[in-house]
Design a protein around this motif. Structure first.
Motif, short mmCIF file in Angstrom:
data_model
loop_
_atom_site.label_atom_id
_atom_site.label_comp_id
_atom_site.label_asym_id
_atom_site.label_seq_id
_atom_site.Cartn_x
_atom_site.Cartn_y
_atom_site.Cartn_z
N LEU A 64 0.88 -1.21 -0.14
CA LEU A 64 -0.12 0.11 -0.02
C LEU A 64 0.77 1.22 -0.09
CD1 LEU A 64 -2.94 -0.88 2.46
CD2 LEU A 64 -3.18 -0.55 -0.02
N SER A 65 2.06 1.17 0.82
CA SER A 65 2.79 2.31 0.98
C SER A 65 3.39 2.52 -0.57
CB SER A 65 3.90 2.17 2.00
OG SER A 65 3.58 2.01 2.91
N GLN A 67 2.20 1.84 -3.55
CA GLN A 67 1.19 2.41 -4.38
C GLN A 67 0.80 3.84 -4.10
OE1 GLN A 67 -2.49 0.08 -4.71
NE2 GLN A 67 -1.25 -1.67 -3.75
N ILE A 68 0.83 4.09 -2.61
CA ILE A 68 0.53 5.69 -2.53
C ILE A 68 1.69 6.69 -2.75
CG2 ILE A 68 0.57 7.22 -0.25
CD1 ILE A 68 -1.04 5.03 1.04
N SER A 72 1.08 9.72 -5.11
CA SER A 72 1.26 10.85 -4.62
C SER A 72 2.43 11.61 -5.52
CB SER A 72 1.41 10.67 -3.43
OG SER A 72 1.42 12.16 -2.65
N ASP A 128 -5.08 2.27 3.57
CA ASP A 128 -6.02 1.91 2.67
C ASP A 128 -6.98 3.08 2.66
OD1 ASP A 128 -7.34 -0.12 1.04
OD2 ASP A 128 -8.86 0.05 2.59
N GLU A 130 -5.85 6.18 2.91
CA GLU A 130 -5.21 7.34 2.08
C GLU A 130 -5.10 6.90 0.70
OE1 GLU A 130 -0.76 9.25 2.59
OE2 GLU A 130 -1.45 8.35 4.13
N LEU A 131 -4.92 5.65 0.49
CA LEU A 131 -4.85 4.85 -0.89
C LEU A 131 -6.10 5.28 -1.72
CD1 LEU A 131 -2.97 3.73 -3.25
CD2 LEU A 131 -4.02 1.60 -2.28
N LYS A 135 -6.64 7.49 -4.88
CA LYS A 135 -7.19 6.93 -6.14
C LYS A 135 -8.62 7.85 -6.83
CE LYS A 135 -5.88 2.14 -5.94
NZ LYS A 135 -6.35 0.80 -5.66
#
Length: 177
Positions: A64-65, A67-68, A72, A128, A130-131, A135
């Motif tokens: 997840l990190s 992906q963020i 970002s 989650d 934040e993602l 998105k």
């Protein structure tokens, strides 16, 4: 804590960047001159009851990190390499919590959690959220960009049509193609 960097700010204040080494609870402040001094008790983390589940959560947190970071615009892509190099799960959880986009009070609450499973679950939920927000923001920005592109294309085509009609001696609106 270890002092990593001391910064002199434009307003004259000093900011120190620290790396936590051990956690402790201040039991009693014994003096504050010439600096604060006190009696402390060290705090240990509660180990996960299910190592396999904990490792899966850590893996999800890393995913997840990543992906963020990719979505970002204000996080440098080098942060992915930095995340890969963190091998201590306690440090990873605290590092991600302190650098996430949540409120300071929420960051502090996460840093105070002693149970590593609970800390990992809390970080996972925050990441989650934040993602999902990133998105959605990306989807909205793409839609706006597509709409603007279409408007610009339509305007350009209309201008071309007017120019062609003028070249042919027609008035705009007569026998539109």
């Amino acid at each position: 804590a270890k002092i990593m960097k001391i910064l002199r700010m434009p307003d004259g204040t000093t900011t120190a960047i620290l790396q936590g080494r051990r956690r402790f609870r201040l039991e009693k402040l014994t003096t504050d001159v010439p600096f604060m001094q006190g009696e402390v008790t060290t705090i240990s983390y509660e180990k996960p009851s299910n190592e396999l589940e904990f490792d899966a959560m850590i893996s999800s947190i890393k995913d997840l990190s990543r992906q963020i970071i990719e979505l970002s615009t204000n996080i440098p892509s080098e942060a992915i390499v930095m995340l890969k190099n963190i091998t201590n799960n306690n440090f990873l959880l605290n590092f991600i919590a302190s650098n996430s986009g949540i409120k300071i009070e929420e960051k502090q609450n996460i840093l105070e959690i002693n149970n590593l499973e609970q800390k990992a679950k809390t970080v996972l939920v925050n990441l989650d959220n934040e993602l999902q927000l990133l998105k959605l923001k990306d989807k909205i920005e793409n839609k706006v960009r597509i709409d603007l592109d279409k408007q610009q294309r339509d305007y350009f085509l209309n201008q071309q049509l007017k120019t062609i009609q003028e070249e042919l001696g027609q008035q705009p609106g007569e026998d539109d193609i």
